[in-house]
Design an enzyme around this catalytic site. Sequence first.
Site, mmCIF file in Angstrom:
data_model
loop_
_atom_site.group_PDB
_atom_site.id
_atom_site.type_symbol
_atom_site.label_atom_id
_atom_site.label_comp_id
_atom_site.label_asym_id
_atom_site.label_seq_id
_atom_site.Cartn_x
_atom_site.Cartn_y
_atom_site.Cartn_z
ATOM 1 C CD GLU A 9 -9.897 -6.747 17.146
ATOM 2 O OE1 GLU A 9 -9.383 -6.369 18.214
ATOM 3 O OE2 GLU A 9 -9.892 -6.074 16.114
ATOM 4 C CB CYS A 43 -9.210 -6.352 21.860
ATOM 5 S SG CYS A 43 -10.828 -5.916 21.211
#
Length: 187
Positions: A9, A43
Site C-alpha cells: 500500500e 492510506c
Amino acid sequence: GELVPLIAETGGQNVMLVDSTALPEQVVQDVVDSAFKSAGQRCSALRVLYIQDEVFDKITAMLAGAMAELQVGLPTDLATDIGPLIDDYALKRMIVHEQYLLSVQAKKLAKVSLPVGLKGYYFAPVAYEIDSISQLKGEVFGPILHLVRYKKSDLSKCLSEIVATEFGLTLGIHSRVESTIKFIADK
C-alpha cells in the site's frame, strides 16, 4: 521456486474537490468518514479538502458541527467514533505537524475535544484552512484535515497544484455537474 505474493500500500495527499453544486450534508458525512474514522490512519484517508468559495463557509460550519459530535476514546467502547493513533511516534508526528501549521498561519476551523484523563496515543481530530496543498511537504498520517478555499475560475490551477505534489493516491469529487467531473478526471 514458488512465487511469494507481495501486497503493498502507498500513502498520499488524498484530495476531495467540492464545488458549489455539491450536497453539503453528503460532503460532510464523506469528509468525516474519510478524514477522521480510523484516526486518519488509512492510506486512502482524506488529507486535503478543496471547497469552492461560494459554499466554503456553509460546509465548514456544518463540518465543525459534525466534528463536535465525534467521540474519541477506547475502540472497545461502542460510543467511540475515533480511537488512538498506532504508537508514540505517530502521535509525535501529529503534534509536530500541527505546530508546523500554526507556524505557517494556518487557520484552525474545528477541533474535537479529547476526554479528560484519556491515556494512550490519542490526538484530537482537527481541521485547518491552508492556502495551498503546496504547503504540505509529505503525507500526514493521522486525523488532521487541511482545507483549501478555491474560486471556480482557479480550478485548473488547483488541479495543477495537486498533480505537482506527485504524492496522490485517491481523489474524490463532489459535484452534480457532469462536465466538471469530466474536466477534473481528465486532468
